[in-house]
Design an enzyme around this catalytic site. Structure first.
Site, PDB file in Angstrom:
ATOM      1  N   GLU A   1       0.854  -1.192   0.000  1.00 57.47           N
ATOM      2  CA  GLU A   1       0.000   0.000   0.000  1.00 57.47           C
ATOM      3  C   GLU A   1       0.887   1.239   0.000  1.00 57.47           C
ATOM      4  O   GLU A   1       1.920   1.261   0.657  1.00 57.47           O
ATOM      5  CB  GLU A   1      -0.881  -0.001   1.266  1.00 57.47           C
TER       6      GLU A   1
ATOM      7  N   LYS B   1      -9.654   1.743  -2.738  1.00 60.17           N
ATOM      8  CA  LYS B   1      -9.960   1.232  -1.387  1.00 60.17           C
ATOM      9  C   LYS B   1     -11.423   1.525  -1.047  1.00 60.17           C
ATOM     10  O   LYS B   1     -11.858   2.685  -1.087  1.00 60.17           O
ATOM     11  CB  LYS B   1      -9.018   1.910  -0.391  1.00 60.17           C
TER      12      LYS B   1
ATOM     13  N   CYS C   1      -5.603  -2.941   2.542  1.00 62.23           N
ATOM     14  CA  CYS C   1      -5.425  -2.767   3.985  1.00 62.23           C
ATOM     15  C   CYS C   1      -6.719  -2.916   4.792  1.00 62.23           C
ATOM     16  O   CYS C   1      -7.169  -4.019   5.028  1.00 62.23           O
ATOM     17  CB  CYS C   1      -4.717  -1.445   4.259  1.00 62.23           C
TER      18      CYS C   1
HETATM   19  O1  LIG Z   1      -7.014  -1.867  10.057  1.00 66.15           O
HETATM   20  C1  LIG Z   1      -5.958  -1.464  10.563  1.00 66.15           C
HETATM   21  O2  LIG Z   1      -5.721  -1.661  11.750  1.00 66.15           O
HETATM   22  C2  LIG Z   1      -4.964  -0.708   9.773  1.00 66.15           C
HETATM   23  C3  LIG Z   1      -5.513  -0.263   8.469  1.00 66.15           C
HETATM   24  C4  LIG Z   1      -4.621   0.612   7.709  1.00 66.15           C
HETATM   25  O3  LIG Z   1      -3.535   0.933   8.131  1.00 66.15           O
HETATM   26  C5  LIG Z   1      -5.020   1.081   6.400  1.00 66.15           C
HETATM   27  O4  LIG Z   1      -6.172   0.841   5.997  1.00 66.15           O
HETATM   28  O5  LIG Z   1      -4.198   1.691   5.727  1.00 66.15           O
END
Ligand SMILES: O=C(O)CCC(=O)C(=O)O
Length: 274
Positions: free
Chosen positions: A42, A111, A152
């Site tokens: 990411e 996303k 993520c």
């Molecule tokens: O869900 C998480 O704890 C981290 C998510 C995250 O860092 C993101 O979505 O970029």
């Protein structure tokens, strides 16, 4: 057909051009080791943080996505281009572009679930301060198997993975950057949970950890098998994680433990609304 997957745990810096050069170097290295699908983390071209997104955002096609296309073509691989901050019609998205071995864009995932959390005394992050969510599910076909993409925070939403499994994906790839609070607590558990729920392979691809960054990534890119075993993992330094993926193995596990057929579809269902 079995194939080698490479997850590139890239050391992302604040210098975009350096990130692109390093990514190209490691993608080439992974291809030379025989990898057929290669994934970046990411925000591979930019530090992760809401203040950086407007500054680093690009249109697609643009400099970074053109570089990704070139890397895929030059190395003749499927390239899951982690994500980049994308600008489109004045709005910003966290977007993953996927290129085939001819360098053509075959999938684009914005996303879907924005990372807005508040854990008092630990971490507050509001991605929605600068980003908008995507509104579609994203899969692509390869000669090996169909692949589903999430970014993520998307991994926390079990239904998304279930929809991809229903669409016949055998591998889900989540470029992601968990942090020092939620990483140790949830990263591996979520990866294994999605793999066991759906009896398929799940790969997570993090940036390497940079202790001096405003957002410190957990690292620990991993690949989990349809049985729920962690078949490849690493710590937090820059590295390439390799894993052999057998697309027939999900069906083997599904015939052994046939939860997909045993689901009480007469009582509930998970369906795409868009
Ligand atoms: O869900 C998480 O704890 C981290 C998510 C995250 O860092 C993101 O979505 O970029």
């Amino acid at each position: 057909m079995a194939f080698k997957l490479a997850c590139v745990q890239l050391a992302v810096t604040a210098t975009k051009s350096d990130n692109l050069v390093r990514a190209a170097k490691l993608v080439k290295q992974a291809a030379q080791q025989g990898s057929k699908i290669i994934a970046l983390p990411e925000c591979f071209n930019s530090p992760y943080g809401t203040s950086y997104f407007p500054e680093y955002a690009e249109q697609i096609p643009g400099t970074s996505s053109n570089e990704l296309s070139k890397m895929a073509k030059e190395n003749s691989v499927f390239l899951i281009g982690g994500s980049i901050p994308e600008e489109s019609d004045g709005k910003l998205y966290n977007t993953c572009c996927v290129y085939n071995p001819d360098g053509n864009l075959v999938a684009k995932h914005r996303k879907v679930h924005l990372f807005d959390i508040d854990v008092p005394g630990k971490i507050r992050f509001q991605e929605s301060e600068t980003l908008k969510p995507g509104n579609s599910f994203t899969t692509f076909d390869t000669p090996y198997c169909k692949v589903g993409i999430g970014i993520c925070y998307d991994i926390r939403f079990a239904e998304l993975a279930q929809i991809y499994a229903n669409q016949d994906c055998k591998l889900l790839v989540y470029p992601g950057a968990f942090n020092m609070t939620t990483g140790p607590a949830h990263w591996e558990l979520l990866t294994r949970a999605r793999a066991i729920d759906n009896q398929l392979y799940v790969a997570t691809v993090s940036p390497a950890r940079d202790e001096s960054a405003t957002y410190v990534a957990w690292g620990h890119s991993s690949v989990v098998s349809p049985w729920g075993n962690v078949v490849a993992t690493t710590d937090h330094e820059e590295t390439i994680l390799y894993s052999d993926i057998d697309p027939s193995y999900p069906d083997e596990v599904r015939s052994q433990i046939p939860i997909r057929n045993q689901k009480r579809q007469d009582m509930y269902e998970v369906k795409c609304l868009k």
